[in-house]
Design a protein around this motif. Structure first.
Motif, PDB file in Angstrom:
ATOM      1  N   THR A  39      -8.435  -1.466  -4.314  1.00 23.53           N
ATOM      2  CA  THR A  39      -7.446  -0.987  -3.348  1.00 23.53           C
ATOM      3  C   THR A  39      -6.077  -0.819  -4.017  1.00 23.53           C
ATOM      4  N   PRO A  40      -5.415   0.319  -3.818  1.00 21.61           N
ATOM      5  CA  PRO A  40      -4.066   0.497  -4.375  1.00 21.61           C
ATOM      6  C   PRO A  40      -3.095  -0.528  -3.801  1.00 21.61           C
ATOM      7  N   VAL A  41      -2.140  -0.916  -4.610  1.00 18.05           N
ATOM      8  CA  VAL A  41      -1.165  -1.924  -4.189  1.00 18.05           C
ATOM      9  C   VAL A  41      -0.401  -1.477  -2.952  1.00 18.05           C
ATOM     10  N   ASP A  42      -0.021  -0.183  -2.900  1.00 22.68           N
ATOM     11  CA  ASP A  42       0.754   0.266  -1.745  1.00 22.68           C
ATOM     12  C   ASP A  42      -0.053   0.190  -0.455  1.00 22.68           C
ATOM     13  N   ARG A  43      -1.392   0.347  -0.556  1.00 24.73           N
ATOM     14  CA  ARG A  43      -2.230   0.202   0.637  1.00 24.73           C
ATOM     15  C   ARG A  43      -2.263  -1.259   1.087  1.00 24.73           C
ATOM     16  N   MET A  45       0.112  -3.386   0.633  1.00 23.35           N
ATOM     17  CA  MET A  45       1.432  -3.692   1.161  1.00 23.35           C
ATOM     18  C   MET A  45       1.640  -3.169   2.577  1.00 23.35           C
ATOM     19  N   GLN A  46       0.867  -2.166   2.975  1.00 21.11           N
ATOM     20  CA  GLN A  46       0.969  -1.649   4.340  1.00 21.11           C
ATOM     21  C   GLN A  46       0.673  -2.728   5.382  1.00 21.11           C
ATOM     22  N   GLU A  47      -0.137  -3.711   4.988  1.00 23.24           N
ATOM     23  CA  GLU A  47      -0.487  -4.792   5.910  1.00 23.24           C
ATOM     24  C   GLU A  47       0.569  -5.901   5.933  1.00 23.24           C
ATOM     25  N   LYS A  48       1.597  -5.768   5.104  1.00 24.00           N
ATOM     26  CA  LYS A  48       2.670  -6.765   5.023  1.00 24.00           C
ATOM     27  C   LYS A  48       2.122  -8.180   4.858  1.00 24.00           C
ATOM     28  N   ARG A  69      -2.222  -6.130 -11.450  1.00 24.75           N
ATOM     29  CA  ARG A  69      -1.583  -5.242 -10.459  1.00 24.75           C
ATOM     30  C   ARG A  69      -1.141  -6.042  -9.242  1.00 24.75           C
ATOM     31  N   MET A  73       2.882  -7.935  -7.549  1.00 27.39           N
ATOM     32  CA  MET A  73       3.446  -7.775  -6.208  1.00 27.39           C
ATOM     33  C   MET A  73       4.432  -8.890  -5.884  1.00 27.39           C
TER      34      MET A  73
END
Length: 424
Positions: A39-43, A45-48, A69, A73
């Motif tokens: 899973t990409p890091v930005d995805r 992070m979407q879940e906070k 990766r 974060m």
């Protein structure tokens, strides 16, 4: 529900029991999500998330590049090696980590879920309309109640008879919902349309995708009449987990669900899926909190593609009728014996194999019906139920005597894993 306070993401670095670990942590009041290591890091992070837990099987080293990766974060991160033998101990470590290192206060409670879901639905939908595919099963019934609580008459439930329902299902669902809910309900008999499209199709994934596409087409036609840009669905978390490869390998998909993998890329609707992050038992609890009747909430789970995934091989109207009659006998005897509410699911499967037998003192060459009975908490794993031998004998005797074309009944004793709950 798009955001949940204090989310912990479990990263799957090839761990067979990661779902069980996630449930144990969630049961402590800490909301968890499972994502593959790809899973990409930005995805993520979407879940906070407030913390990350890396899960791997014993002897499977975490991939350094991917691990780095996530370390970058800057969130608290715990690495666990999880096996069947140490699952409980590792789950306790995870819970302690969440509380002590991530500052979790165990705020995940289903009592708060309804208010959050209603607020999310209102924010997403506004003053527009939603069309919902209502099957009468637990998931779609709870979703119907949630969306109706949020937006009332902006919701229209479409109950589609695709010809794959259980015996007397269309009549029962319409009766129950007319009595229980003050909502818009549209009944569509599209059985010939579905069965014609399924004729000659034996591959289970193709069958699921055909059923999914036809559902969308039927909904599109219904929505066009009421101008509904949103489609409500009863997708639950196990659906997503089985439809998305947890280790990043496309071959790792267990099966596509009609409401996940079966959706076309040119979908015209925006999806409303308020229970997509709940496990099955959590959905039932929410349903009870909403005041849904036991006849809906306590029903055995029924797959979206219905008898389509319990009829192995190409679906023929004659053999489909055999399955429907056999399944009705199984359910009837289960209720009479008091075993219905002791099992998670018990049902019949049509097996496209003919065997030699004897009926009415004559040789027969007819089909096989299998019976499957399992217990589960969240549909991620399942254990075989040891139904009383006398009950199985009664079911088998009635099926052979009352269902034309069937001369043999067998019992499935396969756990999940390695088998799935459904046969297709």
């Amino acid at each position: 529900m798009k955001q949940t306070p204090e989310t912990i993401v479990l990263l799957n670095f090839v761990c067979e029991d990661i779902q069980k670990a996630a449930r144990l942590v969630r049961d402590s009041g800490i909301y968890t999500m499972v994502m593959p290591y790809t899973t990409p890091v930005d995805r993520v992070m979407q879940e906070k998330p407030v913390g990350l837990i890396v899960c791997a099987d014993q002897g499977v080293p975490a991939r350094e590049a991917d691990l780095n990766r996530f370390k970058a974060m800057g969130l608290p991160l715990l690495e666990l090696t999880i096996t069947k033998d140490n699952l409980a101990v590792q789950a306790e470590k995870a819970i302690a980590f969440c509380k002590e290192k991530c500052g979790c206060h165990c705020l995940w409670k289903l009592e708060n879920f309804i208010d959050e879901a209603v607020a999310d639905i209102r924010a997403q939908v506004g003053d527009q309309k939603v069309v919902l595919g209502l099957s009468g099963g637990v998931d779609s019934s709870v979703v119907a109640a949630l969306i109706h609580k949020a937006i009332g008459k902006q919701l229209t439930c479409v109950f589609v008879n695709h010809g794959l329902l259980r015996k007397n299902e269309p009549e029962m669902v319409q009766k129950v919902f007319a009595k229980t809910f003050d909502m818009n309900l549209c009944y569509i008999d599209a059985s010939d349309r579905f069965l014609d499209k399924l004729a000659g199709v034996s591959d289970p994934e193709k069958k699921r995708k055909i059923i999914g596409k036809e559902f969308i087409d039927v909904f599109a036609e219904a929505a066009a009449k009421i101008n509904a840009p949103f489609l409500g669905q009863g997708t639950i978390y196990p659906d997503i987990l089985e439809s998305i490869p947890m280790d990043g390998n496309p071959n790792g998909v267990i099966k596509s669900h009609h409401n996940v993998g079966g959706l076309p890329p040119d979908l015209k609707f925006k999806l409303v899926e308020p229970v997509e992050r709940l496990f099955k038992d959590e959905v039932r609890k929410v349903g009870r909190m909403l005041g849904l009747p036991s006849e809906l909430i306590d029903r055995h789970p029924f797959p979206g593609p219905s008898l389509g995934v319990r009829h192995v091989g190409a679906i023929d109207r004659v053999t489909l009728k055999m399955l429907r009659e056999a399944d009705a006998i199984v359910t009837e005897e289960l209720l009479k014996s008091g075993w219905y509410h002791k099992t998670w699911q018990t049902f019949a499967i049509f097996v496209p194999v003919k065997t030699v037998g004897m009926k009415n003192h004559a040789r027969t060459y007819e089909y096989v019906i299998a019976i499957r009975s399992i217990n589960s908490v969240d549909a991620v794993t399942a254990q075989v139920v040891r139904l009383p031998w006398e009950l199985l004998e009664t079911m088998a005797s009635r099926i052979i005597a009352e269902v034309d074309g069937v001369n043999r009944v067998v019992y499935d004793i396969t756990q999940k894993p390695p088998g799935t709950i459904e046969w297709e």
